[in-house]
Design a protein around this motif. Sequence first.
Motif, PDB file in Angstrom:
ATOM      1  N   ASN A  45       0.862  11.581  -3.158  1.00  0.00           N
ATOM      2  CA  ASN A  45       0.432  11.509  -1.770  1.00  0.00           C
ATOM      3  C   ASN A  45       1.517  10.806  -0.949  1.00  0.00           C
ATOM      4  OD1 ASN A  45      -0.839   9.972   0.569  1.00  0.00           O
ATOM      5  ND2 ASN A  45      -2.462  11.405  -0.003  1.00  0.00           N
ATOM      6  N   PRO A  46       2.064  11.467   0.086  1.00  0.00           N
ATOM      7  CA  PRO A  46       3.171  10.870   0.846  1.00  0.00           C
ATOM      8  C   PRO A  46       2.799   9.565   1.555  1.00  0.00           C
ATOM      9  CG  PRO A  46       2.730  13.138   1.576  1.00  0.00           C
ATOM     10  CD  PRO A  46       1.705  12.785   0.548  1.00  0.00           C
ATOM     11  N   GLU A  47       1.533   9.413   1.917  1.00  0.00           N
ATOM     12  CA  GLU A  47       1.084   8.187   2.582  1.00  0.00           C
ATOM     13  C   GLU A  47       1.117   6.992   1.629  1.00  0.00           C
ATOM     14  OE1 GLU A  47      -2.938   6.524   4.799  1.00  0.00           O
ATOM     15  OE2 GLU A  47      -2.759   8.656   4.364  1.00  0.00           O
ATOM     16  N   LEU A  48       0.879   7.242   0.339  1.00  0.00           N
ATOM     17  CA  LEU A  48       0.860   6.181  -0.664  1.00  0.00           C
ATOM     18  C   LEU A  48       2.187   6.099  -1.417  1.00  0.00           C
ATOM     19  CD1 LEU A  48      -2.741   6.766  -2.049  1.00  0.00           C
ATOM     20  CD2 LEU A  48      -1.996   5.110  -0.334  1.00  0.00           C
ATOM     21  N   PHE A  50       3.305   6.083  -4.579  1.00  0.00           N
ATOM     22  CA  PHE A  50       3.527   5.129  -5.667  1.00  0.00           C
ATOM     23  C   PHE A  50       4.502   5.761  -6.659  1.00  0.00           C
ATOM     24  CE2 PHE A  50      -0.421   3.369  -3.991  1.00  0.00           C
ATOM     25  CZ  PHE A  50      -0.083   2.023  -3.955  1.00  0.00           C
ATOM     26  N   ASP A  51       5.774   5.422  -6.512  1.00  0.00           N
ATOM     27  CA  ASP A  51       6.833   6.078  -7.269  1.00  0.00           C
ATOM     28  C   ASP A  51       7.408   5.234  -8.399  1.00  0.00           C
ATOM     29  OD1 ASP A  51       7.885   4.284  -5.454  1.00  0.00           O
ATOM     30  OD2 ASP A  51       9.572   5.543  -4.881  1.00  0.00           O
ATOM     31  N   GLU A  72       4.067   0.572  -7.834  1.00  0.00           N
ATOM     32  CA  GLU A  72       4.584   0.161  -6.534  1.00  0.00           C
ATOM     33  C   GLU A  72       5.132   1.369  -5.786  1.00  0.00           C
ATOM     34  OE1 GLU A  72       8.100  -2.773  -4.784  1.00  0.00           O
ATOM     35  OE2 GLU A  72       7.740  -2.680  -6.924  1.00  0.00           O
ATOM     36  N   SER A  73       5.061   1.312  -4.480  1.00  0.00           N
ATOM     37  CA  SER A  73       5.758   2.259  -3.626  1.00  0.00           C
ATOM     38  C   SER A  73       6.984   1.542  -3.083  1.00  0.00           C
ATOM     39  CB  SER A  73       4.882   2.724  -2.464  1.00  0.00           C
ATOM     40  OG  SER A  73       5.666   3.449  -1.533  1.00  0.00           O
ATOM     41  N   ILE A  74       8.137   1.997  -3.477  1.00  0.00           N
ATOM     42  CA  ILE A  74       9.362   1.357  -3.003  1.00  0.00           C
ATOM     43  C   ILE A  74       9.544   1.616  -1.508  1.00  0.00           C
ATOM     44  CG2 ILE A  74      11.885   1.360  -3.211  1.00  0.00           C
ATOM     45  CD1 ILE A  74      11.412   1.912  -6.238  1.00  0.00           C
ATOM     46  N   ALA A  75       9.251   2.836  -1.070  1.00  0.00           N
ATOM     47  CA  ALA A  75       9.426   3.186   0.339  1.00  0.00           C
ATOM     48  C   ALA A  75       8.470   2.412   1.250  1.00  0.00           C
ATOM     49  CB  ALA A  75       9.235   4.687   0.527  1.00  0.00           C
ATOM     50  N   HIS A  76       7.205   2.301   0.833  1.00  0.00           N
ATOM     51  CA  HIS A  76       6.191   1.660   1.679  1.00  0.00           C
ATOM     52  C   HIS A  76       5.987   0.181   1.375  1.00  0.00           C
ATOM     53  CE1 HIS A  76       5.227   5.539   3.303  1.00  0.00           C
ATOM     54  NE2 HIS A  76       4.850   6.005   2.128  1.00  0.00           N
ATOM     55  N   ARG A  77       6.566  -0.275   0.276  1.00  0.00           N
ATOM     56  CA  ARG A  77       6.505  -1.688  -0.118  1.00  0.00           C
ATOM     57  C   ARG A  77       5.085  -2.200  -0.331  1.00  0.00           C
ATOM     58  NH1 ARG A  77      11.480  -4.780   0.834  1.00  0.00           N
ATOM     59  NH2 ARG A  77      10.006  -6.377   0.294  1.00  0.00           N
ATOM     60  N   HIS A  78       4.274  -1.397  -1.043  1.00  0.00           N
ATOM     61  CA  HIS A  78       2.966  -1.898  -1.447  1.00  0.00           C
ATOM     62  C   HIS A  78       2.780  -1.671  -2.943  1.00  0.00           C
ATOM     63  CE1 HIS A  78       1.840   2.106   0.576  1.00  0.00           C
ATOM     64  NE2 HIS A  78       1.785   2.360  -0.707  1.00  0.00           N
ATOM     65  N   GLU A  79       1.944  -2.515  -3.538  1.00  0.00           N
ATOM     66  CA  GLU A  79       1.702  -2.509  -4.981  1.00  0.00           C
ATOM     67  C   GLU A  79       0.206  -2.521  -5.238  1.00  0.00           C
ATOM     68  OE1 GLU A  79       3.504  -6.079  -6.421  1.00  0.00           O
ATOM     69  OE2 GLU A  79       5.533  -5.411  -5.978  1.00  0.00           O
ATOM     70  N   ILE A  80      -0.185  -1.888  -6.365  1.00  0.00           N
ATOM     71  CA  ILE A  80      -1.579  -1.948  -6.807  1.00  0.00           C
ATOM     72  C   ILE A  80      -1.604  -2.065  -8.326  1.00  0.00           C
ATOM     73  CG2 ILE A  80      -2.462  -0.592  -4.868  1.00  0.00           C
ATOM     74  CD1 ILE A  80      -2.852   1.734  -6.884  1.00  0.00           C
ATOM     75  N   VAL A  81      -2.789  -2.361  -8.822  1.00  0.00           N
ATOM     76  CA  VAL A  81      -3.043  -2.353 -10.257  1.00  0.00           C
ATOM     77  C   VAL A  81      -4.046  -1.226 -10.510  1.00  0.00           C
ATOM     78  CG1 VAL A  81      -3.951  -3.648 -12.219  1.00  0.00           C
ATOM     79  CG2 VAL A  81      -2.635  -4.824 -10.452  1.00  0.00           C
ATOM     80  N   LEU A  82      -3.662  -0.297 -11.378  1.00  0.00           N
ATOM     81  CA  LEU A  82      -4.530   0.811 -11.767  1.00  0.00           C
ATOM     82  C   LEU A  82      -5.081   0.496 -13.151  1.00  0.00           C
ATOM     83  CD1 LEU A  82      -5.637   3.702 -11.322  1.00  0.00           C
ATOM     84  CD2 LEU A  82      -3.508   4.546 -12.353  1.00  0.00           C
TER      85      LEU A  82
END
Length: 131
Positions: A45-48, A50-51, A72-82
Amino acid sequence: MEKESLKEAIIALIPNAEVAIDRQYLEVQVSTEEYHYAALQLNRNPELDFDYLFDLAGVDLPECFMIVCHIESIAHRHEIVLKVKTAGREDPRVDTISDVWAAAEFHEREVYDLLGVKFTNHPDLRRLFLD
C-alpha cells in the motif's frame, strides 16, 4: 503519519486486525489466516509502504507461539509491530512472509530451528544452529 492516522489506515486495509497504540510502536495482531495477506497489504500500500523488516522473532508462550515482526517505512518514517499467534503448541505453523520481505527468510529459519514453528511456503526452511 501519526499513530492514530496509521491505526485507521491499517484497520481500513485489514478490518479484522487488533490494533493497539503502545508507547513506542503501534501493535497490529492478526490471525494466522490473515498473516500473509496483512504483510502484503502493509508492504504494497503506497500510503503505508512498509518496506523494511528489521526484526522477526518467536516468543514461547504457555498456550502457543507468537511471531513478532518489527517493520518500518523508510519513506514515511513510521514503524509498527506485526504479531501473529500460532493455533497452539502442537504442530505450530504460519505462512512465510519471506516473499514480502527477503530479510524474513533468515529470521524464520532461526525461529524454526529454536522453537519449531514451521513457515508454510518458505523457500529454504532448514536448521541454522542445531543438529
